[in-house]
Design a protein around this motif. Structure first.
Motif, PDB file in Angstrom:
ATOM      1  N   TRP A  56      65.639  58.054 -28.836  1.00 57.58           N
ATOM      2  CA  TRP A  56      65.892  58.082 -27.394  1.00 57.58           C
ATOM      3  C   TRP A  56      64.684  58.680 -26.683  1.00 57.58           C
ATOM      4  O   TRP A  56      64.026  59.575 -27.219  1.00 57.58           O
ATOM      5  CB  TRP A  56      67.122  58.931 -27.071  1.00 57.58           C
ATOM      6  N   ALA A  57      64.429  58.220 -25.468  1.00 59.17           N
ATOM      7  CA  ALA A  57      63.336  58.767 -24.670  1.00 59.17           C
ATOM      8  C   ALA A  57      63.602  60.230 -24.316  1.00 59.17           C
ATOM      9  O   ALA A  57      62.678  61.043 -24.262  1.00 59.17           O
ATOM     10  CB  ALA A  57      63.132  57.937 -23.405  1.00 59.17           C
ATOM     11  N   SER A  58      64.865  60.578 -24.091  1.00 60.03           N
ATOM     12  CA  SER A  58      65.238  61.957 -23.761  1.00 60.03           C
ATOM     13  C   SER A  58      66.664  62.216 -24.230  1.00 60.03           C
ATOM     14  O   SER A  58      67.440  61.276 -24.446  1.00 60.03           O
ATOM     15  CB  SER A  58      65.144  62.199 -22.250  1.00 60.03           C
ATOM     16  N   LEU A  59      66.996  63.478 -24.369  1.00 56.08           N
ATOM     17  CA  LEU A  59      68.361  63.848 -24.731  1.00 56.08           C
ATOM     18  C   LEU A  59      69.339  63.345 -23.676  1.00 56.08           C
ATOM     19  O   LEU A  59      70.419  62.856 -23.997  1.00 56.08           O
ATOM     20  CB  LEU A  59      68.480  65.364 -24.896  1.00 56.08           C
ATOM     21  N   GLU A  60      68.947  63.426 -22.415  1.00 54.35           N
ATOM     22  CA  GLU A  60      69.821  62.993 -21.324  1.00 54.35           C
ATOM     23  C   GLU A  60      70.129  61.501 -21.386  1.00 54.35           C
ATOM     24  O   GLU A  60      71.189  61.067 -20.936  1.00 54.35           O
ATOM     25  CB  GLU A  60      69.196  63.354 -19.974  1.00 54.35           C
ATOM     26  N   ASP A  61      69.210  60.709 -21.942  1.00 50.96           N
ATOM     27  CA  ASP A  61      69.484  59.280 -22.085  1.00 50.96           C
ATOM     28  C   ASP A  61      70.633  59.046 -23.064  1.00 50.96           C
ATOM     29  O   ASP A  61      71.407  58.096 -22.901  1.00 50.96           O
ATOM     30  CB  ASP A  61      68.240  58.516 -22.559  1.00 50.96           C
ATOM     31  N   HIS A  62      70.737  59.911 -24.071  1.00 53.50           N
ATOM     32  CA  HIS A  62      71.847  59.765 -25.018  1.00 53.50           C
ATOM     33  C   HIS A  62      73.104  60.457 -24.504  1.00 53.50           C
ATOM     34  O   HIS A  62      74.168  59.861 -24.459  1.00 53.50           O
ATOM     35  CB  HIS A  62      71.484  60.318 -26.408  1.00 53.50           C
ATOM     36  N   THR A  63      72.936  61.732 -24.164  1.00 55.79           N
ATOM     37  CA  THR A  63      74.081  62.504 -23.682  1.00 55.79           C
ATOM     38  C   THR A  63      73.654  63.302 -22.460  1.00 55.79           C
ATOM     39  O   THR A  63      72.726  64.109 -22.575  1.00 55.79           O
ATOM     40  CB  THR A  63      74.676  63.397 -24.794  1.00 55.79           C
ATOM     41  N   PRO A  64      74.186  63.008 -21.338  1.00 56.96           N
ATOM     42  CA  PRO A  64      75.405  62.261 -21.062  1.00 56.96           C
ATOM     43  C   PRO A  64      75.218  60.754 -20.943  1.00 56.96           C
ATOM     44  O   PRO A  64      76.200  60.019 -21.011  1.00 56.96           O
ATOM     45  CB  PRO A  64      75.881  62.835 -19.729  1.00 56.96           C
ATOM     46  N   GLY A  65      73.984  60.268 -20.754  1.00 58.65           N
ATOM     47  CA  GLY A  65      73.710  58.844 -20.533  1.00 58.65           C
ATOM     48  C   GLY A  65      74.599  57.867 -21.274  1.00 58.65           C
ATOM     49  O   GLY A  65      75.644  57.448 -20.772  1.00 58.65           O
ATOM     50  N   PHE A  66      74.198  57.477 -22.470  1.00 63.30           N
ATOM     51  CA  PHE A  66      74.941  56.475 -23.232  1.00 63.30           C
ATOM     52  C   PHE A  66      76.352  56.945 -23.583  1.00 63.30           C
ATOM     53  O   PHE A  66      77.309  56.184 -23.479  1.00 63.30           O
ATOM     54  CB  PHE A  66      74.168  56.088 -24.496  1.00 63.30           C
ATOM     55  N   GLU A  67      76.485  58.203 -23.982  1.00 64.05           N
ATOM     56  CA  GLU A  67      77.804  58.694 -24.410  1.00 64.05           C
ATOM     57  C   GLU A  67      78.848  58.644 -23.298  1.00 64.05           C
ATOM     58  O   GLU A  67      80.030  58.531 -23.576  1.00 64.05           O
ATOM     59  CB  GLU A  67      77.702  60.107 -24.974  1.00 64.05           C
ATOM     60  N   ALA A  68      78.421  58.729 -22.052  1.00 61.68           N
ATOM     61  CA  ALA A  68      79.363  58.697 -20.932  1.00 61.68           C
ATOM     62  C   ALA A  68      79.614  57.281 -20.411  1.00 61.68           C
ATOM     63  O   ALA A  68      80.394  57.101 -19.475  1.00 61.68           O
ATOM     64  CB  ALA A  68      78.845  59.581 -19.796  1.00 61.68           C
ATOM     65  N   SER A  69      79.003  56.295 -21.026  1.00 61.73           N
ATOM     66  CA  SER A  69      79.065  54.927 -20.507  1.00 61.73           C
ATOM     67  C   SER A  69      80.225  54.117 -21.083  1.00 61.73           C
ATOM     68  O   SER A  69      80.777  54.435 -22.143  1.00 61.73           O
ATOM     69  CB  SER A  69      77.754  54.186 -20.819  1.00 61.73           C
ATOM     70  N   GLU A  70      80.546  53.059 -20.384  1.00 57.77           N
ATOM     71  CA  GLU A  70      81.541  52.097 -20.865  1.00 57.77           C
ATOM     72  C   GLU A  70      81.047  51.409 -22.131  1.00 57.77           C
ATOM     73  O   GLU A  70      81.834  51.119 -23.037  1.00 57.77           O
ATOM     74  CB  GLU A  70      81.834  51.061 -19.770  1.00 57.77           C
ATOM     75  N   ASP A  71      79.737  51.163 -22.226  1.00 58.17           N
ATOM     76  CA  ASP A  71      79.190  50.546 -23.439  1.00 58.17           C
ATOM     77  C   ASP A  71      79.437  51.433 -24.664  1.00 58.17           C
ATOM     78  O   ASP A  71      79.766  50.936 -25.739  1.00 58.17           O
ATOM     79  CB  ASP A  71      77.689  50.271 -23.293  1.00 58.17           C
ATOM     80  N   HIS A  72      79.305  52.744 -24.506  1.00 59.37           N
ATOM     81  CA  HIS A  72      79.576  53.649 -25.632  1.00 59.37           C
ATOM     82  C   HIS A  72      81.052  53.590 -26.025  1.00 59.37           C
ATOM     83  O   HIS A  72      81.385  53.575 -27.208  1.00 59.37           O
ATOM     84  CB  HIS A  72      79.178  55.087 -25.292  1.00 59.37           C
ATOM     85  N   ARG A  73      81.921  53.562 -25.032  1.00 61.66           N
ATOM     86  CA  ARG A  73      83.360  53.473 -25.318  1.00 61.66           C
ATOM     87  C   ARG A  73      83.655  52.215 -26.134  1.00 61.66           C
ATOM     88  O   ARG A  73      84.343  52.269 -27.155  1.00 61.66           O
ATOM     89  CB  ARG A  73      84.172  53.474 -24.024  1.00 61.66           C
ATOM     90  N   LEU A  74      83.101  51.095 -25.733  1.00 57.98           N
ATOM     91  CA  LEU A  74      83.309  49.837 -26.450  1.00 57.98           C
ATOM     92  C   LEU A  74      82.658  49.861 -27.834  1.00 57.98           C
ATOM     93  O   LEU A  74      83.212  49.328 -28.804  1.00 57.98           O
ATOM     94  CB  LEU A  74      82.773  48.665 -25.633  1.00 57.98           C
ATOM     95  N   PHE A  75      81.489  50.498 -27.936  1.00 58.79           N
ATOM     96  CA  PHE A  75      80.789  50.657 -29.211  1.00 58.79           C
ATOM     97  C   PHE A  75      81.692  51.404 -30.202  1.00 58.79           C
ATOM     98  O   PHE A  75      81.882  50.970 -31.342  1.00 58.79           O
ATOM     99  CB  PHE A  75      79.486  51.430 -28.948  1.00 58.79           C
ATOM    100  N   MET A  76      82.275  52.496 -29.749  1.00 58.12           N
ATOM    101  CA  MET A  76      83.129  53.296 -30.633  1.00 58.12           C
ATOM    102  C   MET A  76      84.440  52.586 -30.962  1.00 58.12           C
ATOM    103  O   MET A  76      84.904  52.651 -32.107  1.00 58.12           O
ATOM    104  CB  MET A  76      83.396  54.665 -30.008  1.00 58.12           C
TER     105      MET A  76
END
Length: 97
Positions: A56-76
């Motif tokens: 990831w470019a930054s921690l924020e891109d992963h969390t909260p970024g991706f982890e807070a997204s609808e794409d992450h929900r669908l991924f899980m």
């Protein structure tokens, strides 16, 4: 640059199905802001344990970024039925290797 390391315990009898399911949901990960590549590696001594390493470019891109997204929900949702236990996730700093 940071790396997310996720330890993914998979039911032994579902390993092949997990690999297929991961390939199906991977595009949700690869289109995330700050995503820089990933590696899904199966353990040798413990083949039911997978390691997912995501750059990831930054921690924020992963969390909260991706982890807070609808794409992450669908991924899980696409993977959770294959897990034998709760995945463990941690982060490290580093350059390219």
């Amino acid at each position: 640059m940071i790396y997310e390391i996720a330890l993914l315990p998979v039911h032994k009898e579902r390993i092949d199905m997990f690999r297929h399911a991961f390939a199906e949901v991977a595009p949700l990960l690869t289109r995330a802001k700050g995503y820089g590549g990933h590696l899904l590696a199966q353990g040798i001594e413990s083949p039911e344990m997978f390691n997912l390493i995501v750059r990831w470019a930054s921690l924020e891109d992963h969390t909260p970024g991706f982890e807070a997204s609808e794409d992450h929900r669908l991924f899980m949702i696409g993977l959770e039925e294959y897990f034998s236990d709760e995945p463990k996730v941690f982060h490290i700093e580093g350059g390219n290797f």
